[in-house]
Design an enzyme around this catalytic site. Structure first.
Site, mmCIF file in Angstrom:
data_model
loop_
_atom_site.group_PDB
_atom_site.id
_atom_site.type_symbol
_atom_site.label_atom_id
_atom_site.label_comp_id
_atom_site.label_asym_id
_atom_site.label_seq_id
_atom_site.Cartn_x
_atom_site.Cartn_y
_atom_site.Cartn_z
ATOM 1 N N TYR A 150 0.823 -1.212 0.000
ATOM 2 C CA TYR A 150 0.000 0.000 0.000
ATOM 3 C C TYR A 150 0.861 1.268 0.000
ATOM 4 C CZ TYR A 150 -4.529 -2.227 0.064
ATOM 5 O OH TYR A 150 -5.656 -2.920 -0.313
ATOM 6 N N ASP B 94 -7.860 7.030 -4.193
ATOM 7 C CA ASP B 94 -6.987 8.193 -4.408
ATOM 8 C C ASP B 94 -7.808 9.467 -4.182
ATOM 9 O OD1 ASP B 94 -8.274 9.102 -6.908
ATOM 10 O OD2 ASP B 94 -7.395 7.320 -7.816
ATOM 11 N N HIS C 260 -14.900 3.124 -0.773
ATOM 12 C CA HIS C 260 -13.898 2.139 -0.369
ATOM 13 C C HIS C 260 -12.735 2.773 0.398
ATOM 14 C CE1 HIS C 260 -15.484 -0.707 -3.753
ATOM 15 N NE2 HIS C 260 -16.236 -0.707 -2.672
ATOM 16 N N PRO D 299 -14.355 2.408 -22.076
ATOM 17 C CA PRO D 299 -13.924 1.975 -23.416
ATOM 18 C C PRO D 299 -14.355 0.548 -23.742
ATOM 19 C CG PRO D 299 -12.038 2.141 -21.927
ATOM 20 C CD PRO D 299 -13.222 2.625 -21.161
#
Ligand code: BJW
Ligand code: ZN
Length: 267
Positions: free
Chosen positions: A73, A110, A125, A228
């Site tokens: 991590y 992030d 999360h 995509p």
């Protein structure tokens, strides 16, 4: 991920966005991919292609081998700190400035949405930076500098809690752990109340997060998928835009804004 030309944006979608009072954006790892943060399940580049989730992303794994998990991590945290928001993140920040209400519901750990300028962000999360003690849950302040870690990380003994001496753990939600109710409940409420729901860059395989678009659909929202590649939930969407986050989001909101500016009385 090959970058093709983004699909044309249907006029009906622009109209739905233009008239929306409440918008939800639901992001996954694909949202951060063009910032250089790897996804989990993409072929060849996904983290779970190279690393074993059972050994790294469960509470049992941390209990069994804390230094392996903490070191991995720290490498992830380094990648996140080095990453910069892209045009898609900036387009979402621009949307928040002019939308009546925008809620970003992210599975990402992030802080790229926040660094781009979004303020109403729910992290389902958790966050790589929100470390805490495993024993007493006291928050732990990480050093301000960016970790310098080798590719894939290395074993690092986790820091100890100043209050009780327990090990410090990453502030993320691992498999088998409940999502934090103070985040999941408002995310659910926002899904049930929104007019437009935009999913960006998630495989939709991980629950309970993957149920949220269905909550929005049941409540009558217009659902948009940006990815995509096809996902298992595409059939539930009103509009599927085949393209990347950095391609589709700026284009979508540029069209919405340009059209909005032609409408008298809309600020
Ligand atoms: C682009 C792009 C570009 C690429 N632009 N797009 C069996 C059935 C159903 C459920 C379960 C089951 N067994 C167990 C469960 C429950 C489990 C689960 O859902 N497992 C499934 C995998 C089967 N869920 C849980 O355990 C959750 N907790 C829970 O259920 O609690 C209740 C409970 C408690 C106790 C006992 C039992 C139940 C917790 C889930 C926690 C998930 N944690 C992770 C790791 C977080 C920490 C970390 O970062 O390390 O969260 S796993 C990982 O997956 C991470 C992500 O947030 C999550 C979702 O991944 P995401 O974002 O969708 O990424 P990818 O890689 O899957 O997809 C990327 C997409 O982007 C792709 O579609 C690409 O095409 C696209 N893309 N480039 C746009 N440029
Ligand atoms: Zn403690």
């Amino acid at each position: 991920m090959p970058v093709a030309d983004a699909a044309p944006i249907p006029l009906g979608l622009i109209e739905s966005l233009r008239s929306a009072r409440r918008i939800c954006v639901f992001s996954g790892a694909g949202m951060s991919a063009e910032s250089g943060v790897p996804t989990f399940r993409d072929a060849l580049t996904g983290l779970w292609e190279r690393f074993d989730a059972e050994r790294l992303a469960t509470p049992e794994a941390f209990h069994r081998d804390p230094s392996l998990v903490w070191g991995w991590y720290e490498w992830r945290r380094m990648k996140m700190r080095l990453a910069q928001p892209h045009a898609g993140h900036r387009a979402l920040a621009g949307l928040e400035r002019r939308a009546a209400q925008l809620t970003v519901i992210t599975q990402n750990v992030d802080d790229l949405h926040e660094r781009a300028g979004n303020t109403n962000v729910l992290h389902l999360h958790g966050s790589l930076e929100a470390t805490r003690c495993v024993r007493c849950a006291a928050p732990f302040a990480l050093p301000a500098d960016i970790p310098q870690e080798p590719e894939g990380g290395r074993r690092i003994e986790p820091p100890r809690c100043a209050s009780c001496g327990g090990r410090v753990r990453p502030g993320v939600v691992w498999f088998g752990e409940s999502l934090p109710m103070p985040i999941l409940q408002p995310a659910h409420d926002a899904a049930a109340a929104c007019d437009v729901w935009i999913t960006v860059g998630t495989s939709g395989l991980v629950y309970p997060a993957a149920e949220l678009p269905l909550v929005a659909a049941r409540a009558g929202a217009t659902l948009v998928q940006i990815n995509p590649l096809p996902t298992p939930l595409d059939a539930h969407y009103d509009h599927v835009l085949s393209g990347t986050a950095a391609q589709c989001l700026p284009e979508l909101f540029a069209q919405e804004r340009d059209r909005a500016s032609l409408q008298p009385g809309r600020s």
